[in-house]
Scaffold this motif. Structure first.
Motif, PDB file in Angstrom:
ATOM      1  N   ASP A  99     -98.911  11.203 -22.040  1.00  0.00           N
ATOM      2  CA  ASP A  99     -99.857   9.856 -22.118  1.00  0.00           C
ATOM      3  C   ASP A  99    -100.755   9.835 -20.670  1.00  0.00           C
ATOM      4  OD1 ASP A  99     -99.157   9.449 -24.820  1.00  0.00           O
ATOM      5  OD2 ASP A  99     -97.795   7.659 -24.219  1.00  0.00           O
ATOM      6  N   ASP A 100    -100.455  10.116 -19.795  1.00  0.00           N
ATOM      7  CA  ASP A 100    -101.034   9.955 -18.533  1.00  0.00           C
ATOM      8  C   ASP A 100    -101.723  11.200 -18.140  1.00  0.00           C
ATOM      9  OD1 ASP A 100     -99.025  11.808 -17.204  1.00  0.00           O
ATOM     10  OD2 ASP A 100     -98.023  10.005 -16.542  1.00  0.00           O
ATOM     11  N   GLY A 101    -101.514  12.465 -18.907  1.00  0.00           N
ATOM     12  CA  GLY A 101    -102.278  13.616 -18.740  1.00  0.00           C
ATOM     13  C   GLY A 101    -101.468  14.642 -18.089  1.00  0.00           C
ATOM     14  N   TYR A 102    -100.404  14.457 -17.557  1.00  0.00           N
ATOM     15  CA  TYR A 102     -99.677  15.543 -16.612  1.00  0.00           C
ATOM     16  C   TYR A 102     -98.187  15.626 -17.006  1.00  0.00           C
ATOM     17  CZ  TYR A 102    -104.203  14.598 -14.296  1.00  0.00           C
ATOM     18  OH  TYR A 102    -105.423  14.407 -14.050  1.00  0.00           O
ATOM     19  N   LEU A 103     -97.810  16.640 -17.163  1.00  0.00           N
ATOM     20  CA  LEU A 103     -96.460  17.033 -17.381  1.00  0.00           C
ATOM     21  C   LEU A 103     -95.738  17.377 -15.792  1.00  0.00           C
ATOM     22  CD1 LEU A 103     -93.876  18.108 -18.778  1.00  0.00           C
ATOM     23  CD2 LEU A 103     -94.691  20.491 -18.665  1.00  0.00           C
TER      24      LEU A 103
ATOM     25  N   CYS B  90    -100.401   5.680 -12.815  1.00  0.00           N
ATOM     26  CA  CYS B  90     -99.538   6.559 -12.194  1.00  0.00           C
ATOM     27  C   CYS B  90     -99.048   7.617 -13.180  1.00  0.00           C
ATOM     28  CB  CYS B  90     -98.668   5.853 -11.384  1.00  0.00           C
ATOM     29  SG  CYS B  90     -97.116   5.228 -12.385  1.00  0.00           S
ATOM     30  N   ASN B  91     -98.513   8.850 -12.453  1.00  0.00           N
ATOM     31  CA  ASN B  91     -98.050  10.164 -13.157  1.00  0.00           C
ATOM     32  C   ASN B  91     -96.570   9.791 -13.017  1.00  0.00           C
ATOM     33  OD1 ASN B  91     -97.557  12.475 -14.058  1.00  0.00           O
ATOM     34  ND2 ASN B  91     -98.314  13.657 -12.366  1.00  0.00           N
ATOM     35  N   ILE B  92     -95.902   9.330 -14.303  1.00  0.00           N
ATOM     36  CA  ILE B  92     -94.838   9.397 -14.661  1.00  0.00           C
ATOM     37  C   ILE B  92     -94.487  10.276 -15.996  1.00  0.00           C
ATOM     38  CG2 ILE B  92     -94.101   7.578 -13.082  1.00  0.00           C
ATOM     39  CD1 ILE B  92     -94.149   5.676 -15.569  1.00  0.00           C
ATOM     40  N   TRP B  93     -93.242   9.835 -16.691  1.00  0.00           N
ATOM     41  CA  TRP B  93     -92.846  10.418 -17.868  1.00  0.00           C
ATOM     42  C   TRP B  93     -93.109   9.701 -18.890  1.00  0.00           C
ATOM     43  CZ3 TRP B  93     -90.404  15.512 -18.387  1.00  0.00           C
ATOM     44  CH2 TRP B  93     -90.096  15.718 -19.810  1.00  0.00           C
ATOM     45  N   GLN B  94     -93.586   9.902 -19.846  1.00  0.00           N
ATOM     46  CA  GLN B  94     -93.583   9.256 -21.104  1.00  0.00           C
ATOM     47  C   GLN B  94     -93.102   9.840 -22.337  1.00  0.00           C
ATOM     48  OE1 GLN B  94     -97.133   9.901 -19.850  1.00  0.00           O
ATOM     49  NE2 GLN B  94     -96.633   8.313 -18.307  1.00  0.00           N
ATOM     50  N   GLY B  95     -92.267   9.316 -23.207  1.00  0.00           N
ATOM     51  CA  GLY B  95     -91.491   9.975 -24.291  1.00  0.00           C
ATOM     52  C   GLY B  95     -90.111   9.727 -23.723  1.00  0.00           C
TER      53      GLY B  95
END
Ligand SMILES: [Ca+2]
Length: 295
Positions: free
Chosen positions: A195-199, A181-186
């Motif tokens: 890491d998931d490809g999307y800001l 899924c698209n969440i926040w990494q960092g």
């Protein structure tokens, strides 16, 4: 990771069969003030649900056909995540109180989701954002659809699994280490490792569907539900087709967004709940629609 071409016309939807599920957080991981417990059995009649959130292209068809103006267009500004803003500095009206990573941006609306220098036509297959609950209801009336009840949303998002953390199971990454899924990494909100490809938003159908064929039930954008939000509702809610409280101040949002992170907002879990006032809009909230009679 594009699984199928998305349609600019009416959404594909699937039938969710009638059945009973355990609603709520069985891991005791939610914020107590959100009221994700007690876990309780809920029976639902069958209904239909969009396999994706409503896209920019679909919402554009609605506004072009009807002339509908969203609440952000009428207000003249809306909330944009500070790293996503595309606007002249004079259009940045300032940070939101208590959430300085949100800027109130003049000219931000569904057609200009990051501000006046952005346009939906550059991202037609992304979920529409900057839409209020009232705007979502207007779209539904036009499309002869409706918003999901909160119970319907969770039942469908669980994808035939029982008492799991996410729509696909209990682990955030798949066996190969891929994000689901698209969440926040960092480090929120200053460093996103992508890491998931999307800001910010990803196109719909960017991540694997759940067991019902629903894409991005978790992450990407919050999804408006029909219900008023009441944290104590689960304590004595009906066990068949719960329609939500009769009164409230905020409307339920489900699924979490690209801004969710374990350290800040772990509401990308399938039991997680949140809410906002029905005239609020932001760059990380959209909706998907349902078919069939409302409970
Ligand atoms: Ca992301």
């Amino acid at each position: 990771m594009d699984f199928q071409p998305s349609s600019s016309r009416a959404n594909d939807d699937v039938l969710i069969p009638a059945g009973t599920f355990e609603m709520g957080d069985s891991f005791s991981e939610g914020y107590p003030s959100d009221g994700e417990q007690p876990v309780h059995p809920v029976f639902l009649d069958s209904f239909r649900i969009d396999v994706t959130a409503v896209t920019n292209a679909q919402f554009a068809e609605f506004t072009e056909t009807t002339g509908y103006r969203t609440e952000s267009e009428i207000f003249g500004s809306s909330a944009v995540f500070y790293l996503a803003v595309r606007a002249h500095p004079s259009d940045i009206l300032g940070p939101a109180q208590g959430a300085p990573w949100w800027f109130n941006v003049r000219g931000a609306d569904w057609a200009h989701p990051s501000g006046p220098d952005s346009h939906w036509s550059d991202i037609p297959d992304h979920p529409v954002v900057q839409v209020s609950w009232n705007d979502a209801q207007a779209y539904c009336r036009w499309a002869s659809r409706r918003l999901l009840t909160e119970a319907e949303w969770e039942y469908a998002a669980r994808g035939r699994l029982h008492n799991r953390r996410y729509p696909w199971g209990d682990e955030l990454l798949d066996a190969d280490g891929h994000h689901q899924c698209n969440i926040w990494q960092g480090t929120f909100p200053t460093q996103n490792l992508l890491d998931d490809g999307y800001l910010t938003t990803s196109p719909v159908r960017s991540f694997p569907p759940n067991g019902h064929g629903l894409f991005e039930a978790s992450g990407n954008v919050w999804e408006w539900c029909n219900d008023w939000f009441l944290p104590k509702y689960y304590r004595n809610s009906p066990d068949r087709n719960p329609p939500g409280p009769t009164i409230g101040e905020g409307r339920v949002m489900r699924g979490g967004s690209y801004l969710c992170h374990e350290s800040y907002c772990n509401r990308y879990r399938v039991a997680a709940r949140s809410a906002n006032t029905p005239d609020s809009a932001s760059g990380n909230c959209g909706f998907r629609t349902a078919g069939g009679p409302l409970a």
